[in-house]
Design a protein around this motif. Structure first.
Motif, PDB file in Angstrom:
ATOM      1  N   GLY A 190       0.808  -1.220   0.000  1.00 19.63           N
ATOM      2  CA  GLY A 190       0.000   0.000   0.000  1.00 19.63           C
ATOM      3  C   GLY A 190       0.835   1.260   0.000  1.00 19.63           C
ATOM      4  N   ALA A 191       1.945   1.234   0.732  1.00 20.07           N
ATOM      5  CA  ALA A 191       2.812   2.411   0.781  1.00 20.07           C
ATOM      6  C   ALA A 191       3.373   2.741  -0.597  1.00 20.07           C
ATOM      7  CB  ALA A 191       3.948   2.174   1.770  1.00 20.07           C
ATOM      8  N   ARG A 192       3.634   1.723  -1.406  1.00 17.52           N
ATOM      9  CA  ARG A 192       4.140   1.967  -2.760  1.00 17.52           C
ATOM     10  C   ARG A 192       3.060   2.575  -3.642  1.00 17.52           C
ATOM     11  NH1 ARG A 192       7.356   0.386   0.877  1.00 17.52           N
ATOM     12  NH2 ARG A 192       9.483  -0.119   0.244  1.00 17.52           N
ATOM     13  N   LEU A 193       1.813   2.202  -3.408  1.00 17.88           N
ATOM     14  CA  LEU A 193       0.726   2.839  -4.153  1.00 17.88           C
ATOM     15  C   LEU A 193       0.723   4.338  -3.892  1.00 17.88           C
ATOM     16  CD1 LEU A 193      -2.344   0.461  -3.598  1.00 17.88           C
ATOM     17  CD2 LEU A 193      -0.795   0.520  -5.545  1.00 17.88           C
ATOM     18  N   THR A 194       0.753   4.717  -2.627  1.00 19.85           N
ATOM     19  CA  THR A 194       0.701   6.130  -2.272  1.00 19.85           C
ATOM     20  C   THR A 194       1.926   6.878  -2.793  1.00 19.85           C
ATOM     21  OG1 THR A 194      -0.519   5.508  -0.266  1.00 19.85           O
ATOM     22  CG2 THR A 194       0.369   7.736  -0.363  1.00 19.85           C
ATOM     23  N   ALA A 195       3.085   6.230  -2.739  1.00 17.97           N
ATOM     24  CA  ALA A 195       4.300   6.862  -3.247  1.00 17.97           C
ATOM     25  C   ALA A 195       4.211   7.078  -4.760  1.00 17.97           C
ATOM     26  CB  ALA A 195       5.514   6.007  -2.898  1.00 17.97           C
ATOM     27  N   TYR A 196       3.590   6.135  -5.463  1.00 20.48           N
ATOM     28  CA  TYR A 196       3.450   6.299  -6.915  1.00 20.48           C
ATOM     29  C   TYR A 196       2.486   7.445  -7.220  1.00 20.48           C
ATOM     30  CZ  TYR A 196       4.025   4.715 -11.721  1.00 20.48           C
ATOM     31  OH  TYR A 196       4.382   4.633 -13.057  1.00 20.48           O
ATOM     32  N   HIS A 197       1.451   7.592  -6.382  1.00 20.79           N
ATOM     33  CA  HIS A 197       0.552   8.737  -6.579  1.00 20.79           C
ATOM     34  C   HIS A 197       1.330  10.045  -6.435  1.00 20.79           C
ATOM     35  CE1 HIS A 197      -2.990  11.241  -6.630  1.00 20.79           C
ATOM     36  NE2 HIS A 197      -2.526  11.851  -5.541  1.00 20.79           N
ATOM     37  N   GLU A 198       2.199  10.100  -5.456  1.00 19.82           N
ATOM     38  CA  GLU A 198       2.981  11.316  -5.259  1.00 19.82           C
ATOM     39  C   GLU A 198       3.884  11.590  -6.463  1.00 19.82           C
ATOM     40  OE1 GLU A 198       4.237  14.787  -3.481  1.00 19.82           O
ATOM     41  OE2 GLU A 198       2.523  13.480  -3.039  1.00 19.82           O
ATOM     42  N   LEU A 199       4.415  10.538  -7.054  1.00 18.10           N
ATOM     43  CA  LEU A 199       5.230  10.686  -8.256  1.00 18.10           C
ATOM     44  C   LEU A 199       4.414  11.308  -9.390  1.00 18.10           C
ATOM     45  CD1 LEU A 199       7.941  10.007  -9.743  1.00 18.10           C
ATOM     46  CD2 LEU A 199       6.893   7.809 -10.346  1.00 18.10           C
ATOM     47  N   LEU A 200       3.196  10.811  -9.587  1.00 14.98           N
ATOM     48  CA  LEU A 200       2.335  11.334 -10.644  1.00 14.98           C
ATOM     49  C   LEU A 200       1.814  12.728 -10.303  1.00 14.98           C
ATOM     50  CD1 LEU A 200       0.297   8.134 -11.586  1.00 14.98           C
ATOM     51  CD2 LEU A 200       2.329   9.048 -12.706  1.00 14.98           C
ATOM     52  N   ARG A 201       1.507  12.951  -9.032  1.00 11.54           N
ATOM     53  CA  ARG A 201       1.016  14.275  -8.615  1.00 11.54           C
ATOM     54  C   ARG A 201       2.089  15.335  -8.826  1.00 11.54           C
ATOM     55  NH1 ARG A 201       1.211  17.963  -5.047  1.00 11.54           N
ATOM     56  NH2 ARG A 201       2.929  16.922  -3.963  1.00 11.54           N
ATOM     57  N   THR A 202       3.307  15.013  -8.459  1.00 13.59           N
ATOM     58  CA  THR A 202       4.412  15.948  -8.644  1.00 13.59           C
ATOM     59  C   THR A 202       4.625  16.277 -10.117  1.00 13.59           C
ATOM     60  OG1 THR A 202       5.503  15.115  -6.651  1.00 13.59           O
ATOM     61  CG2 THR A 202       6.881  16.316  -8.212  1.00 13.59           C
ATOM     62  N   ALA A 203       4.331  15.314 -10.980  1.00 18.07           N
ATOM     63  CA  ALA A 203       4.461  15.532 -12.427  1.00 18.07           C
ATOM     64  C   ALA A 203       3.289  16.315 -13.003  1.00 18.07           C
ATOM     65  CB  ALA A 203       4.585  14.187 -13.139  1.00 18.07           C
ATOM     66  N   GLY A 204       2.301  16.660 -12.168  1.00 20.99           N
ATOM     67  CA  GLY A 204       1.166  17.447 -12.620  1.00 20.99           C
ATOM     68  C   GLY A 204       0.029  16.646 -13.201  1.00 20.99           C
ATOM     69  N   LEU A 205      -0.013  15.335 -12.936  1.00 19.83           N
ATOM     70  CA  LEU A 205      -0.992  14.462 -13.578  1.00 19.83           C
ATOM     71  C   LEU A 205      -2.224  14.187 -12.724  1.00 19.83           C
ATOM     72  CD1 LEU A 205       1.420  11.886 -15.248  1.00 19.83           C
ATOM     73  CD2 LEU A 205       0.588  14.075 -16.114  1.00 19.83           C
ATOM     74  N   SER A 206      -2.280  14.750 -11.519  1.00 21.07           N
ATOM     75  CA  SER A 206      -3.446  14.572 -10.672  1.00 21.07           C
ATOM     76  C   SER A 206      -4.322  15.828 -10.739  1.00 21.07           C
ATOM     77  CB  SER A 206      -3.013  14.280  -9.227  1.00 21.07           C
ATOM     78  OG  SER A 206      -4.125  13.904  -8.427  1.00 21.07           O
ATOM     79  N   THR A 207      -5.413  15.815  -9.981  1.00 22.90           N
ATOM     80  CA  THR A 207      -6.300  16.974  -9.877  1.00 22.90           C
ATOM     81  C   THR A 207      -6.672  17.154  -8.410  1.00 22.90           C
ATOM     82  OG1 THR A 207      -8.379  15.733 -10.085  1.00 22.90           O
ATOM     83  CG2 THR A 207      -7.305  16.404 -12.140  1.00 22.90           C
ATOM     84  N   ASP A 208      -7.261  18.287  -8.093  1.00 27.95           N
ATOM     85  CA  ASP A 208      -7.683  18.529  -6.710  1.00 27.95           C
ATOM     86  C   ASP A 208      -8.694  17.478  -6.252  1.00 27.95           C
ATOM     87  OD1 ASP A 208      -6.055  20.727  -6.593  1.00 27.95           O
ATOM     88  OD2 ASP A 208      -7.652  22.198  -6.923  1.00 27.95           O
ATOM     89  N   ARG A 209      -9.614  17.114  -7.130  1.00 27.32           N
ATOM     90  CA  ARG A 209     -10.629  16.131  -6.743  1.00 27.32           C
ATOM     91  C   ARG A 209     -10.006  14.755  -6.527  1.00 27.32           C
ATOM     92  NH1 ARG A 209     -16.117  15.645 -10.168  1.00 27.32           N
ATOM     93  NH2 ARG A 209     -16.102  17.859  -9.581  1.00 27.32           N
ATOM     94  N   ILE A 210      -9.091  14.374  -7.395  1.00 28.35           N
ATOM     95  CA  ILE A 210      -8.403  13.094  -7.229  1.00 28.35           C
ATOM     96  C   ILE A 210      -7.621  13.090  -5.916  1.00 28.35           C
ATOM     97  CG2 ILE A 210      -6.529  11.651  -8.123  1.00 28.35           C
ATOM     98  CD1 ILE A 210      -9.011  11.278  -9.749  1.00 28.35           C
ATOM     99  N   ASP A 211      -6.881  14.167  -5.648  1.00 28.06           N
ATOM    100  CA  ASP A 211      -6.113  14.253  -4.405  1.00 28.06           C
ATOM    101  C   ASP A 211      -7.013  14.152  -3.183  1.00 28.06           C
ATOM    102  OD1 ASP A 211      -3.779  14.515  -5.851  1.00 28.06           O
ATOM    103  OD2 ASP A 211      -3.672  16.700  -5.639  1.00 28.06           O
ATOM    104  N   ALA A 212      -8.200  14.752  -3.264  1.00 21.76           N
ATOM    105  CA  ALA A 212      -9.140  14.689  -2.143  1.00 21.76           C
ATOM    106  C   ALA A 212      -9.624  13.255  -1.921  1.00 21.76           C
ATOM    107  CB  ALA A 212     -10.329  15.617  -2.402  1.00 21.76           C
ATOM    108  N   LEU A 213      -9.841  12.516  -2.997  1.00 23.24           N
ATOM    109  CA  LEU A 213     -10.266  11.116  -2.859  1.00 23.24           C
ATOM    110  C   LEU A 213      -9.148  10.262  -2.270  1.00 23.24           C
ATOM    111  CD1 LEU A 213     -12.212  10.566  -6.221  1.00 23.24           C
ATOM    112  CD2 LEU A 213     -13.181  10.800  -3.927  1.00 23.24           C
ATOM    113  N   VAL A 214      -7.923  10.501  -2.705  1.00 23.83           N
ATOM    114  CA  VAL A 214      -6.787   9.762  -2.143  1.00 23.83           C
ATOM    115  C   VAL A 214      -6.682  10.027  -0.641  1.00 23.83           C
ATOM    116  CG1 VAL A 214      -4.258   9.642  -2.104  1.00 23.83           C
ATOM    117  CG2 VAL A 214      -5.482   9.627  -4.285  1.00 23.83           C
ATOM    118  N   GLU A 215      -6.789  11.289  -0.253  1.00 20.03           N
ATOM    119  CA  GLU A 215      -6.696  11.643   1.166  1.00 20.03           C
ATOM    120  C   GLU A 215      -7.842  11.029   1.967  1.00 20.03           C
ATOM    121  OE1 GLU A 215      -5.162  13.019   4.583  1.00 20.03           O
ATOM    122  OE2 GLU A 215      -4.216  13.068   2.609  1.00 20.03           O
ATOM    123  N   ALA A 216      -9.044  11.036   1.403  1.00 21.95           N
ATOM    124  CA  ALA A 216     -10.193  10.460   2.092  1.00 21.95           C
ATOM    125  C   ALA A 216      -9.999   8.972   2.325  1.00 21.95           C
ATOM    126  CB  ALA A 216     -11.462  10.709   1.277  1.00 21.95           C
ATOM    127  N   ALA A 217      -9.464   8.264   1.324  1.00 18.55           N
ATOM    128  CA  ALA A 217      -9.230   6.827   1.475  1.00 18.55           C
ATOM    129  C   ALA A 217      -8.198   6.555   2.556  1.00 18.55           C
ATOM    130  CB  ALA A 217      -8.778   6.237   0.136  1.00 18.55           C
TER     131      ALA A 217
END
Length: 335
Positions: free
Chosen positions: A252-279
């Motif tokens: 699970g930690a690798r999943l979250t780390a990969y999200h951070e990799l994609l988020r840093t690259a500008g590939l996420s959105t505010d709504r997606i980030d909110a769903l990740v945080e909620a989970a």
């Protein structure tokens, strides 16, 4: 003996069916988005709850040398509607005809009943293409090898998306989670009973925009692509090993780390980030965007006893739909 290749031939022979049926299902990328096209590994998950069924039959219209295709699409989000067949599906039917040695012009009616939301990174185009391939094979009474089915689906995927990695084409017909790398796939070893929750943000993904954004970033800085691929590969390899060892928290930690990799690259959105945080707040072991990015879906890992709580939190945070997919123990689904 040659199978009939026209409506007239069908009426005179029982060697082909009046209607052919094919089915496929959705997929979700667990890790490896974007990096996979550069040779990095990817982990992919079949989503058998979301299916597409294709029906192929003979059209009453006249055919020409290009082989006409009439397409009707149905699904949970739309009334039945007739549309011009996509370039990818037209190319697919032409390739099917050539592969199977069918020389006469074809005029086909295709009906696609698709429950897979489009533009969410769930493989709807690949699933539709695979269902059509299987429906055509059923219609003509032909056997299609897994390799041929893959090649035909890739024909449509390359028209729709440009250079397709092949992950979608393989996973929409798979029964178990897959490790995919350099055009080859094998079944993942699963050492835990956790559940992946796929949550639809309600935002259409923008895969082409995401690919261009990432490519531009790679061009601006020397070594940026190699660094991205190296980080993505390491996270995916570590996740694969953790999954095989049954180490849910490490996976699970690798999943979250990969999200951070994609988020840093500008590939996420505010709504997606909110769903990740909620989970994560609700007890998910890891969560990330899945698919091309800039919209689409989130995938969250949860132990079975926490699935309801994580799902409820995702819904409260704005997920419009959720699907629970066990990492192992899938029910029998599309062949």
């Amino acid at each position: 003996m040659t199978l009939p290749t026209s409506a007239e031939g069908i009426s005179e022979s029982r060697l082909a069916r009046p209607v052919g049926i094919g089915r496929a299902h959705a997929k979700a990328i667990v890790l490896g988005e974007h990096a996979v096209v550069y040779g990095a590994p990817a982990l992919a998950l079949p989503v058998p709850q979301l299916t597409v069924t294709a029906s192929a039959g003979w059209s009453a219209g006249s055919s020409d040398d290009t082989g006409d295709v009439s397409l009707t699409t149905t699904g949970s989000d739309a009334r039945p509607r007739e549309t011009q067949a996509s370039d990818g599906l037209r190319r697919l039917t032409a390739e099917f005809r050539a592969t199977m040695g069918l020389t006469e012009p074809l005029h086909l009616d295709l009906i696609l009943d698709c429950a897979i939301p489009a533009g969410r990174g769930l493989g709807s185009s690949a699933a539709c293409a695979r269902a059509v391939v299987l429906a055509l094979a059923d219609l003509f009474g032909r056997e299609v090898s897994p390799e041929t089915a893959f090649d035909l689906v890739q024909t449509a995927e390359n028209v729709a998306h440009g250079r397709a990695s092949g992950v979608d084409a393989l996973t929409v017909g798979a029964r178990t989670p897959l490790l995919f790398q350099a055009g080859e796939a094998r079944e993942l070893a699963i050492g835990c009973d956790d559940v992946c929750i796929v949550a639809d943000s309600g935002e259409m993904g923008r895969t082409k925009d995401a690919v261009e954004l990432l490519r531009a970033a790679f061009q601006r800085r020397s070594g940026a692509r190699e660094q991205f691929v190296r980080q993505a590969s390491a996270l995916t390899d570590e996740a694969r090993q953790a999954l095989a060892d049954g180490e849910s928290a490490r996976f699970g930690a690798r999943l979250t780390a990969y999200h951070e990799l994609l988020r840093t690259a500008g590939l996420s959105t505010d709504r997606i980030d909110a769903l990740v945080e909620a989970a994560l707040t609700a007890g998910s072991l890891g969560a990330k965007i899945t698919g091309g990015g800039m919209g689409g879906c989130v995938i969250a890992l949860a132990r079975p006893e926490h699935v309801r709580e994580v799902t409820r939190s995702l819904r409260h945070a704005g997920a419009v739909q959720t699907w629970e997919v066990p990492l192992r123990g899938h029910a029998d689904h599309a062949r």
